[in-house]
Scaffold this motif. Structure first.
Motif: not given
Length: 306
Positions: A113-117, A249-253, A259-261, A304-305
């Motif tokens: 979550a820190v490095y990717v999100l 939901l779009r973009g970062a959301h 990613v978390t799933s 991709l996202l």
């Protein structure tokens, strides 16, 4: 990409230490059992209490939580349906359903979550959902399924309330919900004890790999392969479809929930299986394989996202 690789590297090193301890015999023949009991009865309840006692429970009422809950239900529901049809039993099916849907939101989810999100708090909805709802429900099922039939009904029904994991989680939620302040002389020792949880779980997992055969072999082959497929592909696809198609939901959301799933099954599932002495090999193999497979999956999702 750096966050994905960093998170997996940390886990691999600690598991490797556990494997070395198992091979060298420094902890004796009961080393894994001691670490498992330490994590289940002492360290993990302390970690859950200190984490939840300081959590912002308002994240429970977010669209990300709904996506997490629904995608978890989809993945776990598919495994449960197959388990019922194939007659895998309550304990085995419960562990398999957890391996299909319970993500490694702690020791792997936070660094990713820190490095990717870019924000560690984005994993909070998943963490809270699993600790507050999913874990107590699953352990209650394992408790009730493992009790002897001759036990009084009241003891069977109240057994989940005596579970240390459930007690730690519920106590932490109560503190957060009421706004109580836990004094430092109480919180600091609990924090110190809770810090043992993740390394104890990972090292116990590493010890379990000593002398083990290749994963996904034997009678647990199909449950393992099904849970890994659901965890690494089924759950993130369900999360993407729900987030984009239902909640818009779009973009970062969108990237956040997918990613978390797509995180692999959590190592503490092996601790639960070991504690209840049910489907231990299924849990070990599913956690190991999902951790390996999730690396390219997370890289693709981020590309991709992102």
């Amino acid at each position: 990409m750096q966050g994905v690789l960093t998170g997996f590297m940390v886990i691999a090193v600690v598991i490797g230490v556990g494997y070395w301890l198992g091979r060298s015999g420094h902890l004796g023949e009961h080393g894994r059992e001691v670490l498992t009991r330490l994590a289940f009865h002492v360290a993990s309840p302390a970690l859950l209490f200190t984490t939840l006692a300081q959590a912002d429970l308002s994240v429970v009422f977010s669209s990300r939580l709904l996506v997490t809950a629904l995608s978890t239900a989809v993945a776990a529901g598919v495994f449960v349906a197959v388990g019922v049809v194939r007659g895998w039993g309550i304990g085995r099916t419960t562990i398999g359903a957890l391996c299909s849907s319970y993500v490694n939101s702690g020791n792997l989810g936070i660094p990713i979550a820190v490095y990717v999100l870019g924000d560690a708090s984005l994993v909070a909805p998943v963490l809270l959902f699993q600790l507050v709802l999913l874990t107590p429900v699953a352990l209650a099922i394992l408790d009730l399924a493992g009790r002897e039939a001759h036990e009084p009904l009241w003891r069977r029904l109240t057994s989940p309330l005596r579970n240390p994991i459930a007690i730690g989680s519920l106590a932490g939620v109560a503190v957060a919900a009421t706004g109580l302040h836990v004094p430092g002389p109480v919180m600091d020792p609990l924090t110190l004890i809770g810090n043992m949880s993740v390394p104890a779980v990972l090292m116990a997992f590493g010890i379990s790999l000593c002398g083990s055969t290749m994963p996904a072999r034997g009678p647990d082959r199909y449950p393992v392969l099904l849970s890994v497929a659901l965890k690494t592909v089924g759950q993130p696809v369900a999360a993407w479809a729900l987030a984009a198609g239902v909640f818009g939901l779009r973009g970062a959301h969108l990237l956040d929930v997918v990613v978390t799933s797509a995180l692999p099954a959590a190592q503490n599932l092996f601790t639960y299986a070991s504690q209840y002495r049910v489907a231990e090999r299924l849990a070990r193999d599913a956690v190991l394989l999902s951790t390996v497979v999730s690396v390219p999956v997370l890289v693709v999702v981020a590309a991709l996202l992102g």
